[in-house]
Design a protein around this motif. Structure first.
Motif, PDB file in Angstrom:
ATOM      1  N   ILE A   1      17.963  38.815  -4.331  1.00  0.00           N
ATOM      2  CA  ILE A   1      16.751  39.634  -4.465  1.00  0.00           C
ATOM      3  C   ILE A   1      15.528  38.736  -4.379  1.00  0.00           C
ATOM      4  O   ILE A   1      15.574  37.552  -4.744  1.00  0.00           O
ATOM      5  CB  ILE A   1      16.722  40.412  -5.799  1.00  0.00           C
TER       6      ILE A   1
ATOM      7  N   LYS B   1       9.893  41.978  -2.062  1.00  0.00           N
ATOM      8  CA  LYS B   1      10.517  43.301  -2.210  1.00  0.00           C
ATOM      9  C   LYS B   1      11.668  43.482  -1.211  1.00  0.00           C
ATOM     10  O   LYS B   1      11.765  44.480  -0.499  1.00  0.00           O
ATOM     11  CB  LYS B   1       9.476  44.418  -2.056  1.00  0.00           C
TER      12      LYS B   1
ATOM     13  N   LEU C   1      16.026  42.882  -0.515  1.00  0.00           N
ATOM     14  CA  LEU C   1      17.368  42.783  -1.079  1.00  0.00           C
ATOM     15  C   LEU C   1      18.282  42.372   0.075  1.00  0.00           C
ATOM     16  O   LEU C   1      18.290  43.026   1.123  1.00  0.00           O
ATOM     17  CB  LEU C   1      17.794  44.146  -1.652  1.00  0.00           C
TER      18      LEU C   1
ATOM     19  N   CYS D   1      14.979  45.548  -6.676  1.00  0.00           N
ATOM     20  CA  CYS D   1      14.824  44.090  -6.582  1.00  0.00           C
ATOM     21  C   CYS D   1      14.401  43.514  -7.932  1.00  0.00           C
ATOM     22  O   CYS D   1      13.935  42.374  -8.019  1.00  0.00           O
ATOM     23  CB  CYS D   1      13.860  43.688  -5.463  1.00  0.00           C
TER      24      CYS D   1
ATOM     25  N   CYS E   1      19.337  45.272 -10.843  1.00  0.00           N
ATOM     26  CA  CYS E   1      20.335  44.945  -9.819  1.00  0.00           C
ATOM     27  C   CYS E   1      21.631  44.453 -10.456  1.00  0.00           C
ATOM     28  O   CYS E   1      22.734  44.839 -10.041  1.00  0.00           O
ATOM     29  CB  CYS E   1      19.767  43.893  -8.870  1.00  0.00           C
TER      30      CYS E   1
ATOM     31  N   ASN F   1      18.564  35.329  -7.687  1.00  0.00           N
ATOM     32  CA  ASN F   1      17.144  35.706  -7.684  1.00  0.00           C
ATOM     33  C   ASN F   1      16.411  34.578  -6.957  1.00  0.00           C
ATOM     34  O   ASN F   1      16.288  33.471  -7.481  1.00  0.00           O
ATOM     35  CB  ASN F   1      16.637  35.864  -9.113  1.00  0.00           C
TER      36      ASN F   1
END
Length: 657
Positions: free
Chosen positions: A67, A72, A74, A184, A189, A208
């Motif tokens: 993410i 923004k 994924l 995200c 998530c 992340n």
């Protein structure tokens, strides 16, 4: 002129429907795209087994979910089979062409028994439920294949060209729309991945990207600082032997590296995939804690392991329940090839078994197009019947071979069994001989055992207790006469009693306070009884102010009991049923729940009332005897309790004069 042809579906019309209605839960797109990645890896592993792909010695298969909250985006990355330009055109550009189905058809005679998750080829399009734009970068495992870049902005137009991906596998990037930024968010998530992907068969890693960049910057900064410190230390103390210190540094470095090593978020070999003989009790308990976050140990479990005529594996746990505080609501998770489908699907799990907790994995389930519901057919019924059969076999086997534990668990498992007997005729037939009841001695007996032991005293009546405290007076009377009763204290027992009576018409269940059998009474002349009843009824009605009070005169063997209440079984059951449906006794004309005040002619207080019409204490004694009988049966209303306490104080005052 007649015209014949084939129906055609226009993607411009169907695509918006797919985007909006393909899945009821939008978060399911994560499951679908991770499943696709797992499929790609599984296909490659199959090809390696068949000798059509040469694995590297250190080959490590995985799926990454990345993410980027700032961008923004994924991203889903796998190092599986990849796709050529022709395959992208075939599997992506043509909606609903199932790549998994085509692969399995091609290799059906060569493949091992590992399962391919995908069935319908629609999972990829779930990405458009949350994304304004989707890109694919892929490189096939095939020698000489060119990388492909594909992108689509959510309409039916796409761009496809040669890409720049250098490593085998596929990268799918979602550029989330304004309504879907939640996906995200790291915590959101991770929550979805934990829900759907905890047991997928390929290692899944979560990243992340922003946090990864921060860690990389901090690591670089730390490394630079350590180099400076190391140089200064060597310059300052170049003559000292630093062997031991260097050793400690190496250990610390190894520990730090181990901590920084990414760990998969899933178990690729959940416990149900193992053979029951290879699982320990501690493993079963640990799995239960991990999956259901319940730190009360389960009572016991059933490991399902079937390969024919259908493939089904799973573990069902009987949880320990505090029936006073816990809601009796379990959770059975349904999986398809280790991919989570849904909780508590009634087509597969009989309703009464939904009180249990567990996981069931059945690759053969006929799922609908979104994999979130079942096509209800005869095959599903066979699976349901199999599960019912295995549960019944486990319980009946325990009763026969491990009676001590069966009795120990009974209070916890009886709601499951009784509910099952009520709802399922086949389950009832398998379990009816293994229903046990605790008697007043604390021993467990079957219904035939109870009736046989008391056939001379009970005939075909089964006396039962619902509240040991409220019915203590009646329990003591039973003990005095060496009679027995069983405990039926659970909420489901009210319905279960009716169930047992329907299947055993000769048997009648009576609550312990419903009537006084001849075992408790001495014979009384019928005319005398009638005369005494009329006389005492008038006195008690006048004293209590209860015009519809029903009075019955008896000669009880126990002279110490002056009065008691009996409650008609039939009337009380009707009253309870009406109460369940929100109807009051007054609206049904049932009176005070069918109560009868029984007065004992062998008791001195009752004799006093009978023979002292003019005494000022007669009214007080009548009121007190009535309230004492009611108190032994159920609580008084607040105003009635106030009057009872005041009257009791008055009686004590009289005694002290």
């Amino acid at each position: 002129m007649a015209k014949q042809g084939s129906l055609s579906i226009n993607s411009e019309n169907i695509f918006p429907i797919i985007k909006k209605w393909l899945y009821s839960d939008h978060d399911i797109f994560i499951r679908e795209l991770v499943s696709n990645g797992c499929d790609a890896v599984t296909k490659l592993k199959k090809l390696a087994v068949m000798g059509e792909f040469e694995e590297a010695d250190d080959e490590k298969y995985k799926v990454e979910v990345r993410i980027n909250p700032t961008d923004k985006t994924l991203t889903f990355i796998d190092n599986g089979i990849g796709m050529t330009e022709e395959e992208v055109d075939e599997y992506i550009n043509q909606i609903a062409f199932s790549g998994a189905a085509a692969f399995m058809e091609q290799y059906k005679d060569k493949a091992s028994d590992e399962q391919i998750i995908g069935h319908f080829g629609l999972g990829f399009y779930s990405a458009f439920m949350v994304a304004d734009k989707v890109t694919i970068d892929t490189l096939s495992y095939k020698e000489g294949a060119a990388p492909v870049h594909w992108e689509c902005d959510g309409g039916t137009e796409f761009d496809m060209e040669e890409g720049d991906k250098a490593e085998r596998g596929t990268v799918i990037t979602l550029y989330l729309n304004d309504d879907s930024y939640e996906f995200c968010n790291e915590f959101r998530c991770r929550e979805i991945l934990d829900k759907y992907c905890s047991f997928m068969p390929v290692e899944i890693y979560f990243v992340n990207e922003e946090e990864e960049e921060k860690k990389a910057e901090e690591a670089a900064k730390k490394s630079a600082e350590e180099k400076v410190i190391d140089v200064e230390a060597k310059d300052a103390d170049s003559k000292e032997d630093g062997t031991e210190e260097d050793g400690d540094s190496e250990v610390t470095l190894e520990e730090e590296e181990e901590e920084d090593t990414p760990k998969p978020i899933n178990q690729i070999h959940p416990l149900w995939t193992k053979h029951p003989n290879d699982c320990t009790d501690e493993e079963y308990k640990e799995f239960y804690r991990d999956v259901f976050h319940d730190y009360k140990e389960p009572l016991f479990w059933i490991h399902l392991n079937m390969d024919y005529p259908f493939n089904l594996k799973g573990i069902l746990y009987f949880p320990k329940i505090n029936t006073k505080y816990d809601t009796i609501e379990g959770k059975i998770k349904l999986y398809n090839n280790q991919v989570f489908i849904a909780d508590n699907i009634k087509e597969v799990i009989p309703e009464y078994l939904l009180l249990l907790k567990g996981c069931i994995d059945c690759p053969d389930l006929p799922l609908n197009v979104s994999r979130s519901a079942l096509q209800n057919d005869g095959f599903v019924k066979k699976i349901s019947n199999y599960i019912t059969k295995k549960v019944a076999e486990k319980l009946s086997g325990m009763c026969k071979t491990d009676r001590e534990n069966y009795e120990k668990y009974w209070d916890d498992i009886s709601p499951f069994i009784k509910f099952g007997c009520i709802r399922d005729e086949k389950f009832n037939d398998k379990m009816k001989d293994y229903i046990i009841f605790k008697n007043m001695e604390g021993k467990y007996v079957t219904l035939p055992d109870y009736l046989e032991a008391g056939k001379e005293k009970y005939e075909n009546n089964v006396f039962y207790i619902t509240d040991e405290v409220a019915q203590s007076q009646y329990i003591n009377m039973f003990k005095e006469q060496e009679m027995d009763a069983i405990y039926l204290t659970h909420q489901i027992d009210t319905t279960f009693i009716t169930h047992l009576e329907q299947r055993n018409p000769e048997v009648k269940f009576l609550r312990i306070d419903s009537e006084l059998t001849d075992n408790f009474k001495e014979a009384i002349d019928e005319n005398e009884e009638k005369e005494l009843t009329e006389k005492l009824s008038e006195k008690f009605k006048k004293a209590t102010g209860v015009e519809n009070l029903i009075v019955k005169v008896e000669k009880l063997k126990n002279a110490d009991t002056p009065s008691m209440i009996t409650v008609s079984e039939q009337t009380r059951r009707m009253s309870e049923m009406m109460e369940m449906y929100g109807m009051s006794n007054s609206s049904t004309g049932l009176g005070a729940e069918g109560e009868t005040l029984v007065l004992n002619m062998n008791n001195d207080l009752v004799q006093y009332v009978l023979n002292n019409d003019e005494s000022e204490n007669t009214t007080t004694i009548c009121q007190q005897l009535y309230d004492l009988a009611r108190l032994a049966n159920h609580p008084l209303k607040p105003e009635e309790m106030t009057a009872f306490v005041s009257r009791s104080n008055k009686i004590l005052t009289i005694l002290t004069k």
